[in-house]
Design a protein around this motif. Structure first.
Motif, PDB file in Angstrom:
ATOM      1  N   SER A  96       0.807  -1.220   0.000  1.00  0.00           N
ATOM      2  CA  SER A  96       0.000   0.000   0.000  1.00  0.00           C
ATOM      3  C   SER A  96       0.844   1.275   0.000  1.00  0.00           C
ATOM      4  CB  SER A  96      -0.936  -0.005   1.220  1.00  0.00           C
ATOM      5  OG  SER A  96      -0.167  -0.073   2.412  1.00  0.00           O
ATOM      6  N   PRO A 120      -0.746   1.603  -5.755  1.00  0.00           N
ATOM      7  CA  PRO A 120      -0.396   0.546  -4.800  1.00  0.00           C
ATOM      8  C   PRO A 120      -0.523  -0.850  -5.411  1.00  0.00           C
ATOM      9  CG  PRO A 120      -2.646   1.246  -4.425  1.00  0.00           C
ATOM     10  CD  PRO A 120      -2.094   2.129  -5.530  1.00  0.00           C
ATOM     11  N   HIS A 121       0.003  -1.809  -4.675  1.00  0.00           N
ATOM     12  CA  HIS A 121      -0.167  -3.237  -4.990  1.00  0.00           C
ATOM     13  C   HIS A 121       0.223  -3.569  -6.424  1.00  0.00           C
ATOM     14  CE1 HIS A 121      -2.018  -3.539  -1.069  1.00  0.00           C
ATOM     15  NE2 HIS A 121      -2.839  -2.569  -1.406  1.00  0.00           N
ATOM     16  N   THR A 128      -8.555   0.639  -9.168  1.00  0.00           N
ATOM     17  CA  THR A 128      -8.065   1.332  -7.973  1.00  0.00           C
ATOM     18  C   THR A 128      -8.504   2.791  -8.020  1.00  0.00           C
ATOM     19  OG1 THR A 128      -6.137  -0.114  -7.787  1.00  0.00           O
ATOM     20  CG2 THR A 128      -6.005   2.023  -6.681  1.00  0.00           C
ATOM     21  N   GLY A 131      -8.028   7.983  -4.822  1.00  0.00           N
ATOM     22  CA  GLY A 131      -7.736   8.226  -3.410  1.00  0.00           C
ATOM     23  C   GLY A 131      -6.784   7.225  -2.789  1.00  0.00           C
ATOM     24  N   ARG A 132      -6.574   6.091  -3.434  1.00  0.00           N
ATOM     25  CA  ARG A 132      -5.625   5.094  -2.922  1.00  0.00           C
ATOM     26  C   ARG A 132      -4.224   5.278  -3.489  1.00  0.00           C
ATOM     27  NH1 ARG A 132      -9.212   0.015  -2.369  1.00  0.00           N
ATOM     28  NH2 ARG A 132     -10.409   0.649  -0.550  1.00  0.00           N
ATOM     29  N   CYS A 133      -4.088   6.180  -4.453  1.00  0.00           N
ATOM     30  CA  CYS A 133      -2.789   6.444  -5.081  1.00  0.00           C
ATOM     31  C   CYS A 133      -2.135   7.650  -4.421  1.00  0.00           C
ATOM     32  CB  CYS A 133      -2.976   6.735  -6.579  1.00  0.00           C
ATOM     33  SG  CYS A 133      -3.673   5.353  -7.518  1.00  0.00           S
ATOM     34  N   TRP A 148      -4.201  14.754   1.044  1.00  0.00           N
ATOM     35  CA  TRP A 148      -5.459  14.082   0.722  1.00  0.00           C
ATOM     36  C   TRP A 148      -6.561  15.083   0.401  1.00  0.00           C
ATOM     37  CZ3 TRP A 148      -9.769  15.135   3.543  1.00  0.00           C
ATOM     38  CH2 TRP A 148      -9.573  15.714   4.803  1.00  0.00           C
TER      39      TRP A 148
END
Length: 171
Positions: A96, A120-121, A128, A131-133, A148
Motif C-alpha cells: 500500500s 499501490p499493490h 483502484t 484516493g488510494r494512489c 489528501w
C-alpha cells in the motif's frame, strides 16, 4: 513555479488504462509504468494520451524501473506529432506504499509541474480509485506529495476517453 498552483485534468479512463497497462508487470511482482502526454493552458494541464512502453528499453523489476533514453526519444517524437508534451506518469509500488522512493526522487523525471502518481499493490487492480494512489508534483526544486484534501481540486478526475499508444517493441 510561481503564481497559482497547476491543476491537472485527468480522465478516469486514462488512469484505468494506465493501471491495466501496468497490471501484467504487477502480476509478475514487478513495478510498472505508463506515461501521460498532454497540453497546458493557463495553469491547467489536460492529460490527452496514455503511453505504454514496450521492449528492452524499459526495465521492470520488483524494486526498480528504468526507461532508456532511446525509448524516451520515441515518446518525444510521438508527443511532437500529437502537439503535446510529457506531463506526468504513473508507476507502481508493492503493497500500500504510495510515496516516492529516494531513487524515484533522485533519478525520475524532474521537470517543473511534472505529475508523478504511485499506484499501490503493483497496479494489480485497474479499478483502484485515485484516493488510494499517491499524487506528487515536482515544483522545480523538489517533489511534494499532494495532501489528501488537496488532491481532488489539484487533480480533477474527468470523463472522456484517451488513446493508449504503445511505444517500443512487443513484450
Amino acid at each position: 513555479m510561481t503564481g497559482s498552483p497547476l491543476v491537472w485534468l485527468l480522465p478516469a479512463a486514462a488512469l484505468r488504462a494506465s493501471l491495466a497497462e501496468m497490471a501484467p508487470d504487477g502480476a509478475r511482482g514487478c513495478e510498472g509504468v505508463a506515461l501521460w502526454l498532454g497540453r497546458r493552458l493557463a495553469g491547467v494541464v489536460t492529460v490527452t494520451h496514455v503511453i505504454g512502453l514496450r521492449g528492452p528499453g524499459v526495465i521492470r523489476r520488483p524494486d526498480f524501473l528504468s526507461i532508456s533514453p532511446e525509448l524516451l526519444d520515441d515518446v518525444t517524437d510521438i508527443a511532437i506529432a500529437k502537439d503535446a508534451y510529457l506531463v506526468g506518469q504513473v508507476h507502481s509500488h508493492p503493497g500500500s506504499w504510495v510515496d516516492l522512493s529516494d531513487l524515484d526522487k533522485r533519478s525520475g523525471i524532474r521537470a517543473p509541474g511534472y505529475l508523478s502518481v504511485v499506484a499501490p499493490h503493483f497496479a494489480s487492480d485497474p479499478a483502484t480509485p485515485p484516493g488510494r494512489c499517491g499524487f506528487h508534483v515536482f515544483n522545480g526544486a523538489r517533489w511534494r506529495r499532494l495532501a489528501w484534501w488537496e488532491r481532488p481540486w489539484r487533480v480533477v478526475i474527468t470523463a472522456g476517453e484517451v488513446p493508449l499508444i504503445l511505444v517500443g517493441e512487443s513484450r
